[in-house]
Design an enzyme around this catalytic site. Structure first.
Site, PDB file in Angstrom:
ATOM      1  N   HIS A 117       0.811  -1.226   0.000  1.00 17.56           N
ATOM      2  CA  HIS A 117       0.000   0.000   0.000  1.00 17.56           C
ATOM      3  C   HIS A 117       0.841   1.272   0.000  1.00 17.56           C
ATOM      4  CE1 HIS A 117      -3.622  -2.445   1.758  1.00 17.56           C
ATOM      5  NE2 HIS A 117      -3.429  -2.669   0.480  1.00 17.56           N
ATOM      6  N   CYS A 128       2.498  15.989 -12.677  1.00 19.79           N
ATOM      7  CA  CYS A 128       3.740  15.674 -13.402  1.00 19.79           C
ATOM      8  C   CYS A 128       4.528  14.531 -12.771  1.00 19.79           C
ATOM      9  CB  CYS A 128       4.619  16.920 -13.531  1.00 19.79           C
ATOM     10  SG  CYS A 128       5.411  17.395 -11.978  1.00 19.79           S
TER      11      CYS A 128
HETATM   12  C1  BJW Z   1      -3.133  -6.498  16.593  1.00 19.74           C
HETATM   13  C2  BJW Z   1      -2.590  -5.776  17.666  1.00 19.74           C
HETATM   14  C3  BJW Z   1      -1.345  -6.203  18.169  1.00 19.74           C
HETATM   15  C4  BJW Z   1      -4.479  -4.860  17.095  1.00 19.74           C
HETATM   16  N1  BJW Z   1      -0.746  -7.272  17.636  1.00 19.74           N
HETATM   17  N2  BJW Z   1      -2.518  -7.544  16.081  1.00 19.74           N
HETATM   18  C5  BJW Z   1     -15.919  -5.904  -2.121  1.00 19.74           C
HETATM   19  C6  BJW Z   1     -15.315  -7.148  -1.987  1.00 19.74           C
HETATM   20  C7  BJW Z   1     -13.949  -7.285  -2.169  1.00 19.74           C
HETATM   21  C8  BJW Z   1     -13.161  -6.196  -2.486  1.00 19.74           C
HETATM   22  C9  BJW Z   1     -13.772  -4.975  -2.608  1.00 19.74           C
HETATM   23  C10 BJW Z   1     -15.113  -4.832  -2.430  1.00 19.74           C
HETATM   24  N3  BJW Z   1     -15.419  -3.517  -2.602  1.00 19.74           N
HETATM   25  C11 BJW Z   1     -14.279  -2.844  -2.872  1.00 19.74           C
HETATM   26  C12 BJW Z   1     -13.267  -3.722  -2.895  1.00 19.74           C
HETATM   27  C13 BJW Z   1     -11.861  -3.422  -3.143  1.00 19.74           C
HETATM   28  C14 BJW Z   1     -11.201  -2.730  -1.966  1.00 19.74           C
HETATM   29  C15 BJW Z   1     -11.506  -3.487  -0.665  1.00 19.74           C
HETATM   30  O1  BJW Z   1     -10.857  -4.446  -0.317  1.00 19.74           O
HETATM   31  N4  BJW Z   1     -12.469  -3.014   0.117  1.00 19.74           N
HETATM   32  C16 BJW Z   1     -12.863  -3.699   1.356  1.00 19.74           C
HETATM   33  C17 BJW Z   1     -12.994  -2.687   2.485  1.00 19.74           C
HETATM   34  C18 BJW Z   1     -14.135  -4.451   1.088  1.00 19.74           C
HETATM   35  N5  BJW Z   1      -9.789  -2.766  -2.248  1.00 19.74           N
HETATM   36  C19 BJW Z   1      -9.197  -1.845  -3.012  1.00 19.74           C
HETATM   37  O2  BJW Z   1      -9.799  -0.898  -3.462  1.00 19.74           O
HETATM   38  C20 BJW Z   1      -7.727  -2.073  -3.322  1.00 19.74           C
HETATM   39  N6  BJW Z   1      -7.517  -1.952  -4.716  1.00 19.74           N
HETATM   40  C21 BJW Z   1      -8.086  -2.787  -5.580  1.00 19.74           C
HETATM   41  O3  BJW Z   1      -8.812  -3.704  -5.239  1.00 19.74           O
HETATM   42  O4  BJW Z   1      -7.780  -2.518  -6.893  1.00 19.74           O
HETATM   43  C22 BJW Z   1      -8.591  -3.139  -7.896  1.00 19.74           C
HETATM   44  C23 BJW Z   1      -9.735  -2.179  -8.151  1.00 19.74           C
HETATM   45  C24 BJW Z   1      -9.524  -1.130  -9.013  1.00 19.74           C
HETATM   46  C25 BJW Z   1     -10.584  -0.273  -9.299  1.00 19.74           C
HETATM   47  C26 BJW Z   1     -11.828  -0.456  -8.685  1.00 19.74           C
HETATM   48  C27 BJW Z   1     -11.997  -1.499  -7.768  1.00 19.74           C
HETATM   49  C28 BJW Z   1     -10.944  -2.384  -7.515  1.00 19.74           C
HETATM   50  C29 BJW Z   1      -6.876  -1.011  -2.654  1.00 19.74           C
HETATM   51  C30 BJW Z   1      -6.910  -1.095  -1.168  1.00 19.74           C
HETATM   52  C31 BJW Z   1      -6.102   0.040  -0.544  1.00 19.74           C
HETATM   53  C32 BJW Z   1      -6.236   0.079   0.970  1.00 19.74           C
HETATM   54  N7  BJW Z   1      -5.647   1.289   1.430  1.00 19.74           N
HETATM   55  C33 BJW Z   1      -5.538   1.520   2.878  1.00 19.74           C
HETATM   56  C34 BJW Z   1      -4.971   2.958   3.079  1.00 19.74           C
HETATM   57  C35 BJW Z   1      -3.486   2.965   2.726  1.00 19.74           C
HETATM   58  C36 BJW Z   1      -2.869   4.273   2.930  1.00 19.74           C
HETATM   59  C37 BJW Z   1      -2.929   4.727   4.363  1.00 19.74           C
HETATM   60  O5  BJW Z   1      -2.510   4.021   5.298  1.00 19.74           O
HETATM   61  O6  BJW Z   1      -3.420   5.851   4.562  1.00 19.74           O
HETATM   62  O7  BJW Z   1      -4.690   0.550   3.477  1.00 19.74           O
HETATM   63  S1  BJW Z   1      -7.080   1.332   3.759  1.00 19.74           S
HETATM   64  C38 BJW Z   1      -6.363   0.617   5.206  1.00 19.74           C
HETATM   65  O8  BJW Z   1      -6.807  -0.759   5.372  1.00 19.74           O
HETATM   66  C39 BJW Z   1      -4.858   0.544   4.918  1.00 19.74           C
HETATM   67  C40 BJW Z   1      -4.499  -0.791   5.484  1.00 19.74           C
HETATM   68  O9  BJW Z   1      -3.285  -1.245   4.919  1.00 19.74           O
HETATM   69  C41 BJW Z   1      -5.694  -1.629   5.128  1.00 19.74           C
HETATM   70  C42 BJW Z   1      -5.834  -2.903   5.944  1.00 19.74           C
HETATM   71  O10 BJW Z   1      -5.999  -2.621   7.295  1.00 19.74           O
HETATM   72  P1  BJW Z   1      -5.272  -3.540   8.375  1.00 19.74           P
HETATM   73  O11 BJW Z   1      -3.796  -3.357   8.264  1.00 19.74           O
HETATM   74  O12 BJW Z   1      -5.784  -4.915   8.311  1.00 19.74           O
HETATM   75  O13 BJW Z   1      -5.686  -2.805   9.727  1.00 19.74           O
HETATM   76  P2  BJW Z   1      -7.021  -2.945  10.591  1.00 19.74           P
HETATM   77  O14 BJW Z   1      -7.095  -1.744  11.459  1.00 19.74           O
HETATM   78  O15 BJW Z   1      -8.192  -3.242   9.762  1.00 19.74           O
HETATM   79  O16 BJW Z   1      -6.768  -4.231  11.500  1.00 19.74           O
HETATM   80  C43 BJW Z   1      -5.807  -4.231  12.550  1.00 19.74           C
HETATM   81  C44 BJW Z   1      -5.743  -5.617  13.118  1.00 19.74           C
HETATM   82  O17 BJW Z   1      -4.698  -5.657  14.078  1.00 19.74           O
HETATM   83  C45 BJW Z   1      -7.026  -6.047  13.848  1.00 19.74           C
HETATM   84  O18 BJW Z   1      -7.406  -7.335  13.405  1.00 19.74           O
HETATM   85  C46 BJW Z   1      -6.606  -6.082  15.322  1.00 19.74           C
HETATM   86  O19 BJW Z   1      -7.269  -7.105  16.062  1.00 19.74           O
HETATM   87  C47 BJW Z   1      -5.132  -6.378  15.214  1.00 19.74           C
HETATM   88  N8  BJW Z   1      -4.279  -5.915  16.334  1.00 19.74           N
HETATM   89  N9  BJW Z   1      -3.417  -4.765  18.040  1.00 19.74           N
HETATM   90  C48 BJW Z   1      -1.321  -7.936  16.643  1.00 19.74           C
HETATM   91  N10 BJW Z   1      -0.735  -5.557  19.250  1.00 19.74           N
HETATM   92 ZN    ZN Z   2       4.065  18.785 -10.836  1.00 20.95          ZN
END
Ligand code: BJW
Ligand code: ZN
Length: 245
Positions: A117, A128
């Site tokens: 990501h 640009c």
């Molecule tokens: C601990 C702990 C400790 C706590 N020890 N653990 C329907 C079905 C399927 C897919 C889709 C859908 N509708 C849309 C989509 C696609 C979409 C998607 O997946 N959406 C879902 C929400 C349904 N995906 C996309 O759009 C991706 N692109 C894509 O699919 O391209 C093709 C496409 C093109 C055109 C149109 C459509 C599709 C891109 C996804 C980009 C995600 N970006 C983000 C922001 C990044 C930048 C930023 O940080 O600002 O990425 S969103 C955010 O979520 C971030 C994270 O990387 C990502 C995942 O979150 P993560 O890391 O899992 O964190 P949490 O908070 O959710 O979980 C934390 C966990 O830690 C918990 O389980 C806790 O229990 C645990 N924990 N303490 C160990 N001490």
């Molecule tokens: Zn520029």
């Protein structure tokens, strides 16, 4: 705490892959996106982490990213990041596939890191594509603009609806397909395509292990679920492997 089966698998494995999410950085002081604790109360990632939101309200999106850049610049990797960096030394192939943009795996010393990501330390002009370092962004108030063309500058991260960097995705999928053991650590496993990697790895024959305080949608598919914090569990796992190895 660790099953003999997991230790045996880790002892004989040649290739290990690890998918990490925000939970791995929680113990460093980075709030997670979702879940009970540390959720961004004021900002929801689904509402802000997309290009339309940025074009509609760049001030608000930049407020969120400035705040996070400042948090991330001030923190350090935790014991979980360091344990993963040490584990890498025990395997012929060891890949970290991270959804995190905080650079903490590299700062802890991990060498093979695939950032699905993007990386919050990089920024670029949407007109640009000129790159801008964080120091330049953080030194001036307001919405950052390109010094060459006055275009809007954005953080180099992947927002909803955007494609993941294809070379990074290919490398991550390849690492998952060849892993003898695959870990999913600190991710809610709901954001795709990252969330498909543990299941891809399992289908390709990997032993799938999840480490998380709470179950997730992939827990039922895992060969083992280890409930707890990665900053506590990973150093113990490293100790176990080092003792055996
Ligand atoms: C601990 C702990 C400790 C706590 N020890 N653990 C329907 C079905 C399927 C897919 C889709 C859908 N509708 C849309 C989509 C696609 C979409 C998607 O997946 N959406 C879902 C929400 C349904 N995906 C996309 O759009 C991706 N692109 C894509 O699919 O391209 C093709 C496409 C093109 C055109 C149109 C459509 C599709 C891109 C996804 C980009 C995600 N970006 C983000 C922001 C990044 C930048 C930023 O940080 O600002 O990425 S969103 C955010 O979520 C971030 C994270 O990387 C990502 C995942 O979150 P993560 O890391 O899992 O964190 P949490 O908070 O959710 O979980 C934390 C966990 O830690 C918990 O389980 C806790 O229990 C645990 N924990 N303490 C160990 N001490
Ligand atoms: Zn520029």
């Amino acid at each position: 705490m660790f099953s003999p089966r997991l230790i045996a698998r880790l002892y004989s494995a040649e290739s290990v892959a690890v998918l990490t999410g925000a939970g791995v950085s929680a113990e460093s002081g980075v709030p997670t996106f979702r879940g009970e604790n540390g959720v961004w109360k004021k900002f929801k990632s689904e509402e802000l982490a997309n290009f339309d939101a940025f074009m509609r309200n760049p001030e608000l999106v930049w407020e969120w990213y400035r705040h996070r850049k400042e948090i991330i610049a001030a923190i350090q990797p935790n014991a979980g990041h360091y344990a993963l960096a040490d584990l890498e030394k025990h395997y012929r192939r060891f890949s970290i596939i991270t959804q995190n943009i905080d650079n903490l795996h590299r700062r802890a010393g991990s060498k093979e890191v695939y950032e699905l990501h993007g990386n919050i330390e990089r920024n670029y002009c949407i007109s640009c594509r000129k790159q801008f370092p964080n120091q330049e962004i953080l030194s001036k108030p307001g919405i950052p603009r390109c010094s060459d063309c006055d275009g809007l500058i954005r953080p180099d991260v992947v927002w909803f609806g955007e494609l993941l960097p294809p070379d990074v995705w290919d490398a991550a999928a390849e690492a998952a397909a060849h892993a003898d053991v695959f870990f999913s650590i600190g991710t809610s496993a709901i954001v795709y395509p990252a969330a498909s990697l543990p299941i891809m790895a399992k289908h390709a024959g990997a032993y799938l292990v999840e480490i998380n305080p709470d179950p997730t949608p992939i827990t039922d598919s895992a060969d083992e679920f280890i409930g707890g914090k990665s900053g506590e569990i990973l150093p113990q796992l490293l100790q176990e492997i080092t003792r055996k190895g």
